[in-house]
Scaffold this motif. Structure first.
Motif, PDB file in Angstrom:
ATOM      1  N   MET A  90     -39.933 -21.671 -12.184  1.00  0.00           N
ATOM      2  CA  MET A  90     -41.095 -21.352 -13.010  1.00  0.00           C
ATOM      3  C   MET A  90     -41.057 -19.893 -13.483  1.00  0.00           C
ATOM      4  N   LEU A  91     -40.804 -18.974 -12.539  1.00  0.00           N
ATOM      5  CA  LEU A  91     -40.773 -17.559 -12.903  1.00  0.00           C
ATOM      6  C   LEU A  91     -39.636 -17.265 -13.877  1.00  0.00           C
ATOM      7  N   GLY A  92     -38.469 -17.871 -13.619  1.00  0.00           N
ATOM      8  CA  GLY A  92     -37.356 -17.692 -14.554  1.00  0.00           C
ATOM      9  C   GLY A  92     -37.657 -18.279 -15.911  1.00  0.00           C
ATOM     10  N   GLY A  93     -38.345 -19.419 -15.944  1.00  0.00           N
ATOM     11  CA  GLY A  93     -38.716 -20.029 -17.215  1.00  0.00           C
ATOM     12  C   GLY A  93     -39.687 -19.170 -18.001  1.00  0.00           C
ATOM     13  N   ILE A  94     -40.648 -18.552 -17.308  1.00  0.00           N
ATOM     14  CA  ILE A  94     -41.612 -17.682 -18.001  1.00  0.00           C
ATOM     15  C   ILE A  94     -40.902 -16.469 -18.601  1.00  0.00           C
ATOM     16  N   VAL A  95     -40.005 -15.854 -17.820  1.00  0.00           N
ATOM     17  CA  VAL A  95     -39.265 -14.692 -18.331  1.00  0.00           C
ATOM     18  C   VAL A  95     -38.381 -15.096 -19.506  1.00  0.00           C
ATOM     19  N   LEU A  96     -37.673 -16.233 -19.361  1.00  0.00           N
ATOM     20  CA  LEU A  96     -36.804 -16.684 -20.444  1.00  0.00           C
ATOM     21  C   LEU A  96     -37.608 -17.042 -21.685  1.00  0.00           C
ATOM     22  N   GLY A  97     -38.751 -17.715 -21.492  1.00  0.00           N
ATOM     23  CA  GLY A  97     -39.597 -18.058 -22.637  1.00  0.00           C
ATOM     24  C   GLY A  97     -40.124 -16.830 -23.350  1.00  0.00           C
ATOM     25  N   ALA A  98     -40.494 -15.793 -22.575  1.00  0.00           N
ATOM     26  CA  ALA A  98     -40.963 -14.557 -23.195  1.00  0.00           C
ATOM     27  C   ALA A  98     -39.848 -13.871 -23.980  1.00  0.00           C
ATOM     28  N   LEU A  99     -38.632 -13.890 -23.439  1.00  0.00           N
ATOM     29  CA  LEU A  99     -37.501 -13.281 -24.151  1.00  0.00           C
ATOM     30  C   LEU A  99     -37.166 -14.062 -25.424  1.00  0.00           C
ATOM     31  N   VAL A 100     -37.240 -15.393 -25.363  1.00  0.00           N
ATOM     32  CA  VAL A 100     -36.999 -16.206 -26.564  1.00  0.00           C
ATOM     33  C   VAL A 100     -38.052 -15.888 -27.630  1.00  0.00           C
ATOM     34  N   ALA A 101     -39.318 -15.804 -27.204  1.00  0.00           N
ATOM     35  CA  ALA A 101     -40.387 -15.477 -28.154  1.00  0.00           C
ATOM     36  C   ALA A 101     -40.182 -14.090 -28.751  1.00  0.00           C
ATOM     37  N   ALA A 102     -39.750 -13.125 -27.932  1.00  0.00           N
ATOM     38  CA  ALA A 102     -39.499 -11.774 -28.442  1.00  0.00           C
ATOM     39  C   ALA A 102     -38.337 -11.768 -29.424  1.00  0.00           C
ATOM     40  N   ALA A 103     -37.288 -12.544 -29.134  1.00  0.00           N
ATOM     41  CA  ALA A 103     -36.141 -12.608 -30.046  1.00  0.00           C
ATOM     42  C   ALA A 103     -36.536 -13.210 -31.385  1.00  0.00           C
ATOM     43  N   ILE A 104     -37.325 -14.279 -31.357  1.00  0.00           N
ATOM     44  CA  ILE A 104     -37.795 -14.870 -32.611  1.00  0.00           C
ATOM     45  C   ILE A 104     -38.744 -13.914 -33.323  1.00  0.00           C
ATOM     46  N   GLY A 105     -39.552 -13.187 -32.543  1.00  0.00           N
ATOM     47  CA  GLY A 105     -40.437 -12.193 -33.152  1.00  0.00           C
ATOM     48  C   GLY A 105     -39.654 -11.102 -33.864  1.00  0.00           C
ATOM     49  N   LEU A 106     -38.550 -10.666 -33.267  1.00  0.00           N
ATOM     50  CA  LEU A 106     -37.690  -9.675 -33.923  1.00  0.00           C
ATOM     51  C   LEU A 106     -37.051 -10.254 -35.175  1.00  0.00           C
ATOM     52  N   LEU A 107     -36.564 -11.493 -35.073  1.00  0.00           N
ATOM     53  CA  LEU A 107     -35.909 -12.131 -36.215  1.00  0.00           C
ATOM     54  C   LEU A 107     -36.878 -12.318 -37.375  1.00  0.00           C
ATOM     55  N   ILE A 108     -38.118 -12.686 -37.058  1.00  0.00           N
ATOM     56  CA  ILE A 108     -39.118 -12.903 -38.107  1.00  0.00           C
ATOM     57  C   ILE A 108     -39.738 -11.580 -38.551  1.00  0.00           C
ATOM     58  N   GLY A 109     -39.889 -10.657 -37.601  1.00  0.00           N
ATOM     59  CA  GLY A 109     -40.604  -9.431 -37.904  1.00  0.00           C
ATOM     60  C   GLY A 109     -39.870  -8.495 -38.835  1.00  0.00           C
ATOM     61  N   LEU A 110     -38.552  -8.413 -38.722  1.00  0.00           N
ATOM     62  CA  LEU A 110     -37.798  -7.474 -39.566  1.00  0.00           C
ATOM     63  C   LEU A 110     -38.014  -7.709 -41.060  1.00  0.00           C
ATOM     64  N   PRO A 111     -37.934  -8.958 -41.554  1.00  0.00           N
ATOM     65  CA  PRO A 111     -38.179  -9.147 -42.991  1.00  0.00           C
ATOM     66  C   PRO A 111     -39.660  -9.228 -43.372  1.00  0.00           C
ATOM     67  N   THR A 112     -40.498  -9.832 -42.496  1.00  0.00           N
ATOM     68  CA  THR A 112     -41.882 -10.095 -42.902  1.00  0.00           C
ATOM     69  C   THR A 112     -42.792  -8.886 -42.758  1.00  0.00           C
TER      70      THR A 112
END
Length: 338
Positions: A90-112
């Protein structure tokens, strides 16, 4: 030194007291399963609202895509716990999910984030809808039927994740990066003129907000037994934004208070007799609050002892204790001449 440590000690005592009171009430059975689910939703909404407030309230970027980051965190955590059914999974999943969300946020945030105002809101809303539709059509996410993970998150971990997220975001705002975000909100052109990299400041705030949005999604995915794409629709992003605006743009404690207040309102409106008019009453409560407090419950202020002192009426001094204005003297009886 003691004056600097006093707020930290008071906040620590308040957090420990809150945890202990709720824990004891759960142990003796006063807080049943219904109220436990309500408390869990309040904690999740606190993390979501504070992280969105970092983007909207402190950086001044109008985002409507927070439900997408929550969905990434929820599905990632659910998938990890299904394959590793332990508390560490569970703890690893939460950390991994947060990192995935941050990576998508970076990918979307740079152009938008070069967009402003309504254009940015539309872009982030489109991003969230793309994520929801993908989750609905992928086979490994369960499609429209969703996933059915087990519950591993208890009150202790819920409290640690909620309090930790709020403290980390508050410290980020007090850091140099947070000050640059506030400068961008106040005047982006002026911030650029004094050497602030506005694109970097906005992107970093967006990524941090996305990270903690993923944490909130992970909390949701490891507490509730059913993860379905329709949960993360536009209405979820809108509800989070309502909490932020109601609490006050640029106020962390306002977001916390608003999330708790709306949780209490939802409990009070859970009466079966109020079901037909539940949304009407809910809307009226929000309208009344915004009419009488348009800047939000806290405005841009933070809950503190100094705030309470400024609200309390000041004690008037007796006339003989009033300070004498500079340049004026008070005649003593011996100095009075006829």
């Amino acid at each position: 030194m003691l004056r600097q440590l006093r707020p930290v000690l008071l906040n620590g005592i308040a957090l420990v007291a809150t945890f202990a009171i709720v824990y004891l009430l759960m142990r003796v059975g006063i807080i049943d399963s219904f109220y436990q689910d309500t408390i869990a939703l309040v904690c999740i909404n606190i993390v979501l609202a504070v992280s969105l407030n970092l983007i909207v309230g402190f950086t001044g970027q109008f985002s409507l895509g927070h439900a997408g980051f929550m969905a990434l965190g929820a599905y990632t955590t659910a998938l990890v716990t299904l394959h590793f059914p332990t508390i560490w999974g569970m703890l690893g999943g939460i950390v991994l999910g947060a990192l995935v969300a941050a990576a998508i946020g970076l990918l979307i945030g740079l152009p938008t984030l070069r967009l402003r105002g309504d254009y940015l809101a539309i872009a982030t809303l489109g991003m969230a809808e793309i994520i929801r539709v993908l989750m609905q059509n992928f086979t490994f996410t369960g499609g429209a039927s969703g996933l059915f993970p087990s519950r591993y998150l208890n009150w202790t971990w819920m409290f640690i994740l909620t309090a930790g997220s709020v403290v980390l975001i508050a410290n980020y705002i007090r850091s140099r990066a947070g000050r640059e975000s506030i400068a961008v909100r106040e005047n982006e052109i002026a911030a650029e003129s004094i050497g602030v990299n506005t694109t970097k400041a906005k992107t970093l705030a967006f990524v941090v907000g996305a990270f903690f949005g993923g944490v909130a999604g992970g909390m949701y995915g490891s507490y509730f037994y059913w993860i379905v794409p329709k949960t993360f629709s536009f209405m979820m992003s809108f509800n989070i934004l309502v909490i932020v605006v109601l609490g006050g743009l640029g106020s962390i404690s306002g977001s916390v208070i608003a999330a708790i207040l709306l949780g209490v309102v939802n409990v009070l409106l859970a009466d079966p007799n109020l079901v037909p008019i539940r949304m009407i009453l809910y809307s009226l409560i929000l309208i009344i609050l915004m009419v009488f407090r348009p800047q939000g419950l806290m405005g841009d202020k933070e809950l503190s002892i100094r705030l309470f002192r400024s609200i309390l009426p000041k004690r008037r001094r007796p006339p003989d204790e009033e300070p004498v204005p500079a340049g004026e003297g008070r005649l003593e009886p011996a100095e009075v001449t006829s």
